[in-house]
Design a protein around this motif. Sequence first.
Motif, short mmCIF file in Angstrom:
data_model
loop_
_atom_site.label_atom_id
_atom_site.label_comp_id
_atom_site.label_asym_id
_atom_site.label_seq_id
_atom_site.Cartn_x
_atom_site.Cartn_y
_atom_site.Cartn_z
N GLY A 1 0.80 -1.21 0.00
CA GLY A 1 0.00 0.00 0.00
C GLY A 1 0.84 1.26 0.00
N ILE A 2 2.08 1.15 0.42
CA ILE A 2 2.99 2.30 0.47
C ILE A 2 3.87 2.37 -0.77
CG2 ILE A 2 4.90 3.38 1.75
CD1 ILE A 2 3.72 2.09 4.29
N TRP A 3 4.48 1.22 -1.15
CA TRP A 3 5.46 1.23 -2.24
C TRP A 3 5.04 0.43 -3.46
CZ3 TRP A 3 7.31 -0.37 2.75
CH2 TRP A 3 7.90 0.66 3.50
N GLY A 4 3.94 -0.33 -3.37
CA GLY A 4 3.58 -1.23 -4.46
C GLY A 4 2.39 -0.81 -5.28
N GLY A 5 1.85 0.38 -5.05
CA GLY A 5 0.74 0.85 -5.85
C GLY A 5 -0.60 0.28 -5.47
N MET A 6 -0.68 -0.43 -4.35
CA MET A 6 -1.95 -1.00 -3.91
C MET A 6 -2.65 -0.01 -2.97
SD MET A 6 -2.51 -4.74 -2.18
CE MET A 6 -2.00 -5.53 -3.71
N ARG A 7 -3.95 -0.10 -2.89
CA ARG A 7 -4.70 0.79 -2.01
C ARG A 7 -4.27 0.55 -0.56
NH1 ARG A 7 -11.07 0.70 -2.56
NH2 ARG A 7 -10.42 1.59 -4.59
N PRO A 8 -3.98 1.61 0.19
CA PRO A 8 -3.53 1.46 1.59
C PRO A 8 -4.57 0.74 2.45
CG PRO A 8 -3.17 3.69 0.80
CD PRO A 8 -4.01 3.01 -0.24
N ALA B 1 -4.22 1.47 9.09
CA ALA B 1 -2.91 0.92 9.39
C ALA B 1 -1.94 2.01 9.83
CB ALA B 1 -2.35 0.17 8.18
N ARG B 2 -1.83 3.07 9.05
CA ARG B 2 -0.97 4.20 9.39
C ARG B 2 -1.62 5.47 8.87
NH1 ARG B 2 4.40 2.44 10.91
NH2 ARG B 2 4.59 0.20 10.47
N SER B 3 -1.27 6.58 9.46
CA SER B 3 -1.82 7.85 9.01
C SER B 3 -1.31 8.17 7.61
CB SER B 3 -1.41 8.97 9.97
OG SER B 3 -0.02 9.19 9.90
N ALA B 4 -2.03 9.03 6.92
CA ALA B 4 -1.62 9.42 5.57
C ALA B 4 -0.25 10.08 5.60
CB ALA B 4 -2.65 10.37 4.97
N GLY B 5 -0.01 10.89 6.64
CA GLY B 5 1.29 11.54 6.75
C GLY B 5 2.42 10.55 6.94
N ARG B 6 2.17 9.52 7.73
CA ARG B 6 3.18 8.48 7.96
C ARG B 6 3.45 7.71 6.68
NH1 ARG B 6 7.32 7.62 11.32
NH2 ARG B 6 7.59 5.43 11.89
N ARG B 7 2.40 7.37 5.96
CA ARG B 7 2.59 6.66 4.68
C ARG B 7 3.37 7.53 3.70
NH1 ARG B 7 -2.93 5.39 5.40
NH2 ARG B 7 -3.50 6.83 3.71
N TRP B 8 3.07 8.81 3.68
CA TRP B 8 3.78 9.72 2.78
C TRP B 8 5.26 9.77 3.12
CZ3 TRP B 8 6.47 14.27 3.78
CH2 TRP B 8 6.81 15.03 2.64
N LEU B 9 5.57 9.82 4.43
CA LEU B 9 6.97 9.85 4.87
C LEU B 9 7.70 8.57 4.46
CD1 LEU B 9 9.23 11.21 6.54
CD2 LEU B 9 8.31 10.03 8.55
N LEU B 10 7.08 7.42 4.70
CA LEU B 10 7.71 6.14 4.35
C LEU B 10 7.86 5.99 2.84
CD1 LEU B 10 5.87 3.79 6.88
CD2 LEU B 10 8.27 4.47 6.95
#
Length: 613
Positions: free
Chosen positions: A393-400, A404-413
Motif C-alpha cells: 500500500g505504500i510502495w507497491g501501488g496498492m490501495r492502503p 494501518a498508518r496515518s496518511a502523513g506516515r505513509r507519505w513519509l515512508l
Amino acid sequence: MCGIAGFIGTDARLDETRLKRMQEALRHRGPDDGGIRFFESAGEGGGEAPLRVGMAHRRLSILDLSPAGRQPMADAGERHWICYNGEFYNSPDIRTDLSRRGVEFRSTSDTEVLLQLCRRDGVPDAVRRVNGMFAFSHFDAASRVLHLARDRAGQKPLFYVRLPDGSLLYASEIPALLASGLVETDDLDVQAIDQFWTLGYTTGARTFYRAIRRLRPGSLARWQQGQLDISSYWQVSFAPEDAPDKSLDAYADELESLLEDSVRLRLLSDVPVAVCLSGGIDSSLVAAMVSRLRKDVPAYTVSFAGTDHDESAAASAVAAHLGLPHRILDVAGALSPEFARIAGWTGEPFGDASSIPMYFLSREIRRHATVALTGDGGDELFGGYAHYREGLGIWGGMRPIPGARSAGRRWLLRGMGLERGFLRMQRHVNGGLRRKLFTPDALSRIDPAVTLQERRRWIAGAADPAHAPARMQNCDFHTYMTDDVLAKVDRMSMAHGLECRSPFMDHRLIEWAARLPARITLAEDGTGKRVLGHLLGRFLPERLFRRPKQGFTPPWETWCTGEMRETLRKDWRGMADPFMRKEAIDVLAPPDGGGSPVLSWMAYSYATWRRGS
C-alpha cells in the motif's frame, strides 16, 4: 535432535574437563545419552604444541535407538569423526547409494549415513546432498581438518569462538560456550545490544558476546592449523518468475506434490510423532498432508486458561474434518515462575514473547511425543504477514490498508523508498527512544546503520529490485525467520527435548516458493498465502480456515502487572549495566501498567539475562 560442542587447537587450556562442562550445559537438548571424545596428538614438524581436539554430544534418540547410534561416531578406521545435531531426511536414499558403492553400515542411524557420505564425497559435496536440518562437526584425523556445517534455512543453531592463538570452540548454544570458561563475559558487543532493542533479536554473525559468533545458515567452516575459512554452500534469493499462462491450480498442484513429499520425509521416526495445530492455514495444511499419509498421528493445540489465547475450537474443527486424533493441552496454574526460565534459554536477551506459548506447547506435547511437525515458514515464503500488505500500500501501488498508518506516515515512508522505509517500519526503537534507553557512552559507540546492515543486505539482495513483495520477503527470510522464528522454535522445543520439524523448510520447497509471482502468493487485496489457501481448500471447507490471523502472541500485558511489574522495575534499576539508563524502565514498563507489551517483555528478557550473567 541433539546438542553438540567441541574444540580444536593448541591452547593448553583445552582439556577434557572443559569439554565435559560444555556437554553438561547441553543436557536438555539430549536427555537420552551422551558421549565425549578427547584427542591429543603431537604437533607437526617437531617442537610444535600438541593439537587438542574435543568432541561432545548429547543425544535425543529419534532414529536407531540402540547404542549403535551413539556419538561422537567414527568410521571403522577411526580417521573420520562426526558430532551431529539434526535430522537427515533423505538418508534412506543416500544409504542405498552408498551401499551400492561398497559402504558397509553398522547401524540404522542417519548419523552414520552422514559420516560415510562425508568420508566418501568430502564435507563440501556431502552437505549439498543432504535434505534436512542440521548442525555438525566433522574431524579428519589424518589431515587434521575440522569442518563445521549448518543447514540451509538455519533450523539448527551453531555458534563458535576463536581464541587468540587460532584455536576454535563451537557449540549448539551460547551457554555451552560460556561454560568453557574461555569466553570473556564482560566483553559485550554494544552494536549487537542495539540490534536487540531495534529488532528484538541479534542477527547476522553477531551475538551479545563479542567473542561468540553465529555460523550463518547454509554455511560451511573449515579449520586447519589455526586458520578458519567460512564459505556459503547454499543461498536463495527471492526472484519471481511468472508464466502468464500457468493457472493457480497448476501452481497448487506443484505445491501439493512438494509439500506432501516433505511431510512424508519428516514423518520418518522410531519414536512417537505429533503435529502442532492452531487451525490457521499453515498448520492446517501440514495436518492435511499428514492425514493423507497417516491417520494415527495426533494433533495438539495449546490453550491458556483465563486468557483470549485459545484457538482450540478452530483447531478441533480442522482435526475432526481431517480425521486426525486431536488433543487440547490446557496450560493452567501459575505461569509466572516459568517466565525467567523461558527468558534465559536463549543465552542472550530475546525479544519475541511468543517464546512463552512455544515453551508451554513444547512441554505439553513432550509428555506424549518426541517429534512434532509445525507450520513454521509459511508466512515468509508465501507473503502471509500484514506488513507485506501494508508495504504494498505504500510502495507497491496498492490501495492502503484502512487504519494501518496515518496518511502523513505513509507519505513519509513512501518518500524514503522501499529499502529505508521498510527497515524503518520494522523496528521497535527509533532514534528518540534509543537516546532514552542507552547511556551517553553506549550511544557514542552505536552506529544505527551497522545495526540494520544485515537486513539492508537482504532487502537489497533480492534478484528483482523493482519487485516490492520479493524484497520484503527476502529480507525477512534471511533475518527475522532465521534469527527469531526458527531460533525461538529450536530453543523452546529443545528445552524439553522435543524435536520440531517444519515441512515448509524443505530446501526444494523454499527454492520453488522464492520464484513464485506475486499473483500466486497475493490476492488482489494484498492478502498473502493465496496458493496455500487454494490448496487447503481441496482438503477443508473455507469456513474452517478463512478467519483473521491470530498469530502466536501471548497476553504478556496481562501477565506483566502488579507485583511482577514492580519486581521487573526493581531488577532493572538494580542492574550493574554500563549500557542502559536506569530511568529507561519508566518508558519500557511504566509503573501505571501502560506502555508497549513488546518493550516490557524485552526489558524483562534483558533484566533476566543481566541477573544471570
